[in-house]
Write an enzyme that holds these catalytic residues in place. Structure first.
Site, PDB file in Angstrom:
ATOM      1  N   LEU A 116      -9.159  -6.814  -4.556  1.00 14.67           N
ATOM      2  CA  LEU A 116      -9.600  -5.939  -5.886  1.00 14.67           C
ATOM      3  C   LEU A 116     -10.033  -6.991  -6.988  1.00 14.67           C
ATOM      4  O   LEU A 116     -10.750  -6.499  -7.816  1.00 14.67           O
ATOM      5  CB  LEU A 116      -8.281  -5.150  -6.144  1.00 14.67           C
ATOM      6  CG  LEU A 116      -8.001  -4.149  -5.136  1.00 14.67           C
ATOM      7  CD1 LEU A 116      -6.558  -3.653  -5.712  1.00 14.67           C
ATOM      8  CD2 LEU A 116      -8.984  -3.195  -4.914  1.00 14.67           C
ATOM      9  N   VAL A 166      -1.773  -2.182  -9.308  1.00 12.73           N
ATOM     10  CA  VAL A 166      -1.401  -2.965  -8.220  1.00 12.73           C
ATOM     11  C   VAL A 166      -2.010  -2.169  -7.092  1.00 12.73           C
ATOM     12  O   VAL A 166      -1.868  -0.774  -6.962  1.00 12.73           O
ATOM     13  CB  VAL A 166       0.434  -2.941  -7.895  1.00 12.73           C
ATOM     14  CG1 VAL A 166       0.445  -3.518  -6.458  1.00 12.73           C
ATOM     15  CG2 VAL A 166       0.873  -3.759  -8.936  1.00 12.73           C
ATOM     16  N   CYS A 167      -2.634  -2.628  -6.045  1.00 10.59           N
ATOM     17  CA  CYS A 167      -3.112  -1.704  -4.793  1.00 10.59           C
ATOM     18  C   CYS A 167      -2.361  -2.424  -3.675  1.00 10.59           C
ATOM     19  O   CYS A 167      -2.441  -3.687  -3.563  1.00 10.59           O
ATOM     20  CB  CYS A 167      -4.770  -2.051  -4.868  1.00 10.59           C
ATOM     21  SG  CYS A 167      -5.153  -1.237  -3.446  1.00 10.59           S
ATOM     22  N   TRP A 168      -1.611  -1.814  -3.054  1.00 13.69           N
ATOM     23  CA  TRP A 168      -0.838  -2.185  -1.960  1.00 13.69           C
ATOM     24  C   TRP A 168      -0.726  -1.061  -1.046  1.00 13.69           C
ATOM     25  O   TRP A 168      -0.550   0.150  -1.221  1.00 13.69           O
ATOM     26  CB  TRP A 168       0.814  -2.561  -2.544  1.00 13.69           C
ATOM     27  CG  TRP A 168       1.489  -2.961  -1.567  1.00 13.69           C
ATOM     28  CD1 TRP A 168       1.376  -3.512  -0.542  1.00 13.69           C
ATOM     29  CD2 TRP A 168       2.893  -2.473  -1.625  1.00 13.69           C
ATOM     30  NE1 TRP A 168       2.476  -3.879   0.320  1.00 13.69           N
ATOM     31  CE2 TRP A 168       3.457  -3.110  -0.391  1.00 13.69           C
ATOM     32  CE3 TRP A 168       3.727  -1.774  -2.220  1.00 13.69           C
ATOM     33  CZ2 TRP A 168       4.874  -2.794  -0.253  1.00 13.69           C
ATOM     34  CZ3 TRP A 168       5.220  -1.523  -1.961  1.00 13.69           C
ATOM     35  CH2 TRP A 168       5.693  -2.244  -1.043  1.00 13.69           C
TER      36      TRP A 168
END
Length: 161
Positions: A129, A92-94
């Site tokens: 992404l 996860v990219c947050w």
């Protein structure tokens, strides 16, 4: 001697057991010898009610380093998870999990899980992404996007154990 990270995770575990959001699961991993590994948590994030994600119970693994809470955990869905802000590997990219920008040591595991639940339905399109998820979302193919999300939700039903 217990590290700061382990003490913090022990405290968060106590708080979670007393008060956690309905439908969410977060448990430390159990090693083959039966001991608890506080540095790896197996979680379930329910799809938010009233969204296309509703009905899905999405598995997420949180990996904490010895430098937690000064650095955020790595959060990972299963490989191939369909979402613009999830790498094909499932990571996860947050912004909140970005140690250089959004992370603060006061952020709790509960806040992370609630934030990721929110991110599912409201992706950050400034930092995509996953090419397919982003492209489908941006090209206005909302019916296709919705059908992919609904399909994915059906792949992760509630499992009662």
């Amino acid at each position: 001697m217990s590290s700061i990270a382990r003490r913090r995770l022990t405290e968060e575990r106590k708080l979670w057991r007393r008060d956690h959001p309905y439908g969410f699961v977060a448990k430390p991993d159990t090693l083959p010898d039966g001991t608890i590994n506080l540095m790896v948590w197996n979680c379930i994030i329910p799809g938010k009610s009233g969204t296309d994600w509703e009905g899905g119970y999405f598995p997420l693994t949180m990996h904490f380093g010895e430098d937690y809470p000064m650095k955020p955990p790595k959060c990972k869905f299963p490989q191939g998870f369909f979402h613009p802000n999830v790498y094909p590997s499932g990571t996860v990219c947050w912004c909140t999990l970005d140690e250089d920008n959004g992370w603060r040591p006061t952020i709790t595991m509960k806040q992370i899980l609630l934030g990721i639940q929110e991110l599912l339905d409201q992706p950050n399109l400034v930092n995509p992404l996953q090419t397919e998820g982003f492209y489908v979302f941006m090209m206005g193919a909302m019916e296709y996007y919705r059908s992919r999300v609904l399909y994915q939700a059906s792949q992760y039903p509630l499992i009662v154990v």
